[in-house]
Design an enzyme around this catalytic site. Structure first.
Site, PDB file in Angstrom:
ATOM      1  N   ASP A   1      74.177 103.822 123.706  1.00  0.00           N
ATOM      2  CA  ASP A   1      73.306 102.682 123.421  1.00  0.00           C
ATOM      3  C   ASP A   1      71.864 103.170 123.208  1.00  0.00           C
ATOM      4  O   ASP A   1      71.474 104.226 123.724  1.00  0.00           O
ATOM      5  CB  ASP A   1      73.302 101.703 124.604  1.00  0.00           C
ATOM      6  CG  ASP A   1      74.543 100.805 124.627  1.00  0.00           C
ATOM      7  OD1 ASP A   1      75.358 100.870 123.700  1.00  0.00           O
ATOM      8  OD2 ASP A   1      74.679 100.036 125.593  1.00  0.00           O
TER       9      ASP A   1
ATOM     10  N   GLN B   1      68.016 100.978 116.054  1.00  0.00           N
ATOM     11  CA  GLN B   1      67.420  99.636 116.180  1.00  0.00           C
ATOM     12  C   GLN B   1      66.520  99.351 114.969  1.00  0.00           C
ATOM     13  O   GLN B   1      65.552 100.072 114.723  1.00  0.00           O
ATOM     14  CB  GLN B   1      66.586  99.583 117.468  1.00  0.00           C
ATOM     15  CG  GLN B   1      67.416  99.792 118.736  1.00  0.00           C
ATOM     16  CD  GLN B   1      66.612 100.415 119.852  1.00  0.00           C
ATOM     17  OE1 GLN B   1      65.927 101.428 119.640  1.00  0.00           O
ATOM     18  NE2 GLN B   1      66.698  99.866 121.056  1.00  0.00           N
TER      19      GLN B   1
ATOM     20  N   ARG C   1      76.045 102.383 115.189  1.00  0.00           N
ATOM     21  CA  ARG C   1      75.884 100.928 115.346  1.00  0.00           C
ATOM     22  C   ARG C   1      74.433 100.559 115.039  1.00  0.00           C
ATOM     23  O   ARG C   1      73.508 101.143 115.609  1.00  0.00           O
ATOM     24  CB  ARG C   1      76.201 100.513 116.785  1.00  0.00           C
ATOM     25  CG  ARG C   1      75.998  99.009 117.016  1.00  0.00           C
ATOM     26  CD  ARG C   1      75.906  98.658 118.506  1.00  0.00           C
ATOM     27  NE  ARG C   1      77.064  99.099 119.236  1.00  0.00           N
ATOM     28  CZ  ARG C   1      77.047  99.429 120.535  1.00  0.00           C
ATOM     29  NH1 ARG C   1      75.919  99.381 121.235  1.00  0.00           N
ATOM     30  NH2 ARG C   1      78.135  99.820 121.134  1.00  0.00           N
TER      31      ARG C   1
ATOM     32  N   GLY D   1      67.509  95.243 117.907  1.00  0.00           N
ATOM     33  CA  GLY D   1      66.687  95.837 118.967  1.00  0.00           C
ATOM     34  C   GLY D   1      66.345  94.789 120.009  1.00  0.00           C
ATOM     35  O   GLY D   1      65.976  93.652 119.656  1.00  0.00           O
ATOM     36  N   ALA D   2      66.475  95.153 121.293  1.00  0.00           N
ATOM     37  CA  ALA D   2      66.394  94.152 122.365  1.00  0.00           C
ATOM     38  C   ALA D   2      65.273  94.409 123.379  1.00  0.00           C
ATOM     39  O   ALA D   2      65.170  93.690 124.356  1.00  0.00           O
ATOM     40  CB  ALA D   2      67.737  94.109 123.103  1.00  0.00           C
TER      41      ALA D   2
ATOM     42  N   HIS E   1      74.872  89.003 115.524  1.00  0.00           N
ATOM     43  CA  HIS E   1      75.519  87.682 115.471  1.00  0.00           C
ATOM     44  C   HIS E   1      74.938  86.847 114.349  1.00  0.00           C
ATOM     45  O   HIS E   1      75.284  85.682 114.194  1.00  0.00           O
ATOM     46  CB  HIS E   1      75.287  86.925 116.795  1.00  0.00           C
ATOM     47  CG  HIS E   1      75.517  87.756 117.997  1.00  0.00           C
ATOM     48  ND1 HIS E   1      74.524  88.456 118.633  1.00  0.00           N
ATOM     49  CD2 HIS E   1      76.656  88.042 118.658  1.00  0.00           C
ATOM     50  CE1 HIS E   1      75.029  89.131 119.641  1.00  0.00           C
ATOM     51  NE2 HIS E   1      76.315  88.907 119.681  1.00  0.00           N
TER      52      HIS E   1
ATOM     53  N   ARG F   1      67.862  90.423 129.026  1.00  0.00           N
ATOM     54  CA  ARG F   1      67.744  90.633 127.573  1.00  0.00           C
ATOM     55  C   ARG F   1      68.477  89.526 126.819  1.00  0.00           C
ATOM     56  O   ARG F   1      68.041  89.083 125.763  1.00  0.00           O
ATOM     57  CB  ARG F   1      68.270  92.020 127.171  1.00  0.00           C
ATOM     58  CG  ARG F   1      67.313  93.146 127.548  1.00  0.00           C
ATOM     59  CD  ARG F   1      67.657  94.450 126.864  1.00  0.00           C
ATOM     60  NE  ARG F   1      68.920  94.987 127.304  1.00  0.00           N
ATOM     61  CZ  ARG F   1      69.114  95.640 128.442  1.00  0.00           C
ATOM     62  NH1 ARG F   1      68.099  95.857 129.260  1.00  0.00           N
ATOM     63  NH2 ARG F   1      70.303  96.109 128.769  1.00  0.00           N
ATOM     64  N   ARG F   2      69.590  89.050 127.381  1.00  0.00           N
ATOM     65  CA  ARG F   2      70.324  87.943 126.717  1.00  0.00           C
ATOM     66  C   ARG F   2      69.490  86.672 126.776  1.00  0.00           C
ATOM     67  O   ARG F   2      69.473  85.889 125.837  1.00  0.00           O
ATOM     68  CB  ARG F   2      71.702  87.717 127.366  1.00  0.00           C
ATOM     69  CG  ARG F   2      72.628  88.919 127.390  1.00  0.00           C
ATOM     70  CD  ARG F   2      73.051  89.449 126.035  1.00  0.00           C
ATOM     71  NE  ARG F   2      72.127  90.246 125.268  1.00  0.00           N
ATOM     72  CZ  ARG F   2      71.911  91.563 125.403  1.00  0.00           C
ATOM     73  NH1 ARG F   2      72.528  92.255 126.323  1.00  0.00           N
ATOM     74  NH2 ARG F   2      71.054  92.191 124.617  1.00  0.00           N
TER      75      ARG F   2
HETATM   76  C1  LIG Z   1      77.511  94.942 119.886  1.00  0.00           C
HETATM   77  C2  LIG Z   1      76.054  94.947 120.186  1.00  0.00           C
HETATM   78  C3  LIG Z   1      75.498  96.032 120.824  1.00  0.00           C
HETATM   79  C4  LIG Z   1      74.117  96.059 121.087  1.00  0.00           C
HETATM   80  N1  LIG Z   1      73.555  97.216 121.578  1.00  0.00           N
HETATM   81  C5  LIG Z   1      72.210  97.286 121.656  1.00  0.00           C
HETATM   82  C6  LIG Z   1      71.565  98.515 121.992  1.00  0.00           C
HETATM   83  O1  LIG Z   1      72.197  99.547 122.240  1.00  0.00           O
HETATM   84  N2  LIG Z   1      70.201  98.527 122.049  1.00  0.00           N
HETATM   85  C7  LIG Z   1      69.454  97.411 121.767  1.00  0.00           C
HETATM   86  O2  LIG Z   1      68.218  97.493 121.799  1.00  0.00           O
HETATM   87  N3  LIG Z   1      70.040  96.238 121.462  1.00  0.00           N
HETATM   88  C8  LIG Z   1      71.390  96.150 121.393  1.00  0.00           C
HETATM   89  N4  LIG Z   1      71.973  94.956 121.049  1.00  0.00           N
HETATM   90  C9  LIG Z   1      71.160  93.696 121.024  1.00  0.00           C
HETATM   91  C10 LIG Z   1      70.473  93.510 119.683  1.00  0.00           C
HETATM   92  O3  LIG Z   1      69.420  94.428 119.545  1.00  0.00           O
HETATM   93  C11 LIG Z   1      69.902  92.082 119.559  1.00  0.00           C
HETATM   94  O4  LIG Z   1      68.964  91.868 120.572  1.00  0.00           O
HETATM   95  C12 LIG Z   1      70.937  90.989 119.637  1.00  0.00           C
HETATM   96  O5  LIG Z   1      72.112  91.352 118.962  1.00  0.00           O
HETATM   97  C13 LIG Z   1      70.413  89.679 118.994  1.00  0.00           C
HETATM   98  O6  LIG Z   1      70.191  89.902 117.637  1.00  0.00           O
HETATM   99  P1  LIG Z   1      71.125  89.321 116.462  1.00  0.00           P
HETATM  100  O7  LIG Z   1      71.324  90.415 115.469  1.00  0.00           O
HETATM  101  O8  LIG Z   1      72.345  88.754 117.020  1.00  0.00           O
HETATM  102  O9  LIG Z   1      70.234  88.265 115.724  1.00  0.00           O
HETATM  103  P2  LIG Z   1      69.424  87.004 116.251  1.00  0.00           P
HETATM  104  O10 LIG Z   1      68.600  86.562 115.090  1.00  0.00           O
HETATM  105  O11 LIG Z   1      68.718  87.299 117.529  1.00  0.00           O
HETATM  106  O12 LIG Z   1      70.558  85.962 116.560  1.00  0.00           O
HETATM  107  C14 LIG Z   1      71.355  85.363 115.529  1.00  0.00           C
HETATM  108  C15 LIG Z   1      72.111  84.213 116.167  1.00  0.00           C
HETATM  109  O13 LIG Z   1      73.038  84.728 117.135  1.00  0.00           O
HETATM  110  C16 LIG Z   1      73.058  83.912 118.302  1.00  0.00           C
HETATM  111  N5  LIG Z   1      72.530  84.684 119.436  1.00  0.00           N
HETATM  112  C17 LIG Z   1      71.922  85.889 119.413  1.00  0.00           C
HETATM  113  N6  LIG Z   1      71.618  86.313 120.667  1.00  0.00           N
HETATM  114  C18 LIG Z   1      72.039  85.335 121.495  1.00  0.00           C
HETATM  115  C19 LIG Z   1      72.018  85.168 122.914  1.00  0.00           C
HETATM  116  N7  LIG Z   1      71.518  86.091 123.716  1.00  0.00           N
HETATM  117  N8  LIG Z   1      72.553  84.041 123.429  1.00  0.00           N
HETATM  118  C20 LIG Z   1      73.100  83.080 122.635  1.00  0.00           C
HETATM  119  N9  LIG Z   1      73.143  83.187 121.277  1.00  0.00           N
HETATM  120  C21 LIG Z   1      72.624  84.288 120.727  1.00  0.00           C
HETATM  121  C22 LIG Z   1      72.204  82.719 117.996  1.00  0.00           C
HETATM  122  O14 LIG Z   1      73.030  81.742 117.418  1.00  0.00           O
HETATM  123  C23 LIG Z   1      71.217  83.261 116.972  1.00  0.00           C
HETATM  124  O15 LIG Z   1      70.683  82.259 116.163  1.00  0.00           O
HETATM  125  C24 LIG Z   1      73.324  94.924 120.767  1.00  0.00           C
HETATM  126  C25 LIG Z   1      73.899  93.820 120.131  1.00  0.00           C
HETATM  127  C26 LIG Z   1      75.242  93.820 119.813  1.00  0.00           C
HETATM  128  C27 LIG Z   1      75.799  92.642 119.097  1.00  0.00           C
END
Ligand SMILES: Cc1cc2nc3c(=O)[nH]c(=O)nc-3n(C[C@H](O)[C@H](O)[C@H](O)COP(=O)(O)OP(=O)(O)OC[C@H]3O[C@@H](n4cnc5c(N)ncnc54)[C@H](O)[C@@H]3O)c2cc1C
Length: 308
Positions: free
Chosen positions: A134, A163, A184, A188-189, A227, A288-289
């Site tokens: 990650d 990221q 992957r 970015g979170a 997502h 972060r969620r």
């Molecule tokens: C498989 C996977 C692995 C990951 N690994 C890492 C990592 O190693 N390092 C890192 O920095 N980040 C990681 N992340 C988190 C990532 O960086 C984002 O913070 C996270 O995926 C939200 O971004 P999004 O692309 O879904 O788009 P967004 O624009 O944030 O979300 C799009 C839509 O998805 C839904 N959604 C998104 N997040 C949430 C939530 N928390 N609760 C409810 N609904 C939500 C909502 O409907 C939103 O409108 C990972 C994410 C995934 C999916």
């Protein structure tokens, strides 16, 4: 605006104590982290694989402070891999690891984390699966990429995360888009400063598309971690234009978020992997969620008021 505040709170011990002790927390946490032990998580793994999904498992617990805890983290992954071997599920379930949990931030952390992650990568390979490293905050990434390169000498299928919000990532993607690599891409979170990362959602999304194009046009195996419905359709289109077959890339989403979409993509013939976190030290992952979607925080606060 709320996201950065929540991410700042995720580093506070006081907030950790307050939130962990709140009576309703557990029930909200369960949506994202559906178990504390291997025994809790096995039925979830069986259910999701039974529905045609693949998984990547995260044993939560990034905030360790001693080498002993880092060793315990390694052992927790080894115990999970052992159970997957017994269940014959090795090929459907890979591991996601945070090097901080393996000691990366401690003294001599780079070597310590490498020493702890290697046996996990070896054990995963022995049951026909692999490990993805990650991506954490930007200060840890040079060490993460060096460990990734080192592990790939013996285990070329070891994956890593990049990221889209970081300025450096387009160059990282060009380097990583080579044959045999598994990458992957996520938005970015973490809370990153403007010197190193885009701050606007629109800029991050545009960067995501540019980087995804590099990965899809390259020779590696892209893993689309998002997502976002718009990015998912763009990914499908980029894969089509690059002439990729359905087994030449995959989608990944987090457990508890857009679960219907996991099943829809799998039913359409896509490889869909659900990132499933479990364990007792869930605070950082949970925060972060909450930060990603302010509605999650509102729901959490409302439950505290109504039930507290
Ligand atoms: C498989 C996977 C692995 C990951 N690994 C890492 C990592 O190693 N390092 C890192 O920095 N980040 C990681 N992340 C988190 C990532 O960086 C984002 O913070 C996270 O995926 C939200 O971004 P999004 O692309 O879904 O788009 P967004 O624009 O944030 O979300 C799009 C839509 O998805 C839904 N959604 C998104 N997040 C949430 C939530 N928390 N609760 C409810 N609904 C939500 C909502 O409907 C939103 O409108 C990972 C994410 C995934 C999916």
């Amino acid at each position: 605006m709320l996201g950065p505040v929540i991410l700042a709170a995720s580093r506070s011990d006081r907030m950790r104590r307050l939130i962990s002790a709140a009576p309703v927390t557990k029930q909200v946490v369960d949506r994202f982290i559906p178990g504390e032990s291997v025994d809790d998580i096995v039925p979830i793994i069986e259910e999701l694989t039974g529905r045609g999904l693949e998984l990547t498992m995260d044993v939560v617990g990034e905030d360790i402070t001693t080498p002993g805890q880092a060793g315990a983290a390694r052992d927790a992954y080894l115990a999970l891999i052992d159970r997957l071997r017994e269940l014959g599920l090795g090929e459907r379930v890979e591991m996601s690891v945070k090097l901080s949990m393996f000691g990366q931030a401690l003294e001599g952390g780079h070597e310590l984390a490498l020493g702890n992650v290697r046996p996990v990568v070896e054990a995963a390979a022995a049951i026909g699966t692999t490990v993805t490293l990650d991506a954490e905050d930007h200060t840890t990434l040079d060490s993460m990429f060096a460990i990734h390169e080192e592990l790939r000498r013996d285990f070329p299928q070891t994956g890593c995360v990049i990221q889209a919000y970081l300025f450096r990532t387009e160059a990282d993607a060009r380097r990583l888009a080579a044959a045999g690599s598994r990458v992957r891409l996520v938005k970015g979170a973490y809370k990153e400063p403007a010197e190193v990362a885009y701050q606007q959602k629109s800029e991050i999304d545009k960067a995501y598309v540019r980087i995804l194009r590099t990965l899809m046009d390259g020779e590696g195996y892209p893993m689309v971690g998002s997502h976002d419905p718009r990015l998912i359709s763009i990914a499908q289109e980029l894969a089509r234009r690059a002439g990729r077959k359905p087994d030449e890339y995959e989608f990944q989403m987090l457990y508890g978020i857009r679960s219907d979409e996991h099943l829809r993509l799998a039913a359409e013939g896509h490889r869909m992997r659900v990132y499933t976190a479990y364990g007792t030290d869930w605070y950082g992952y949970f925060m972060r969620r909450l930060a990603e979607k302010p509605a999650n925080l509102r729901f959490f606060l409302r439950s505290m008021v109504t039930k507290g």
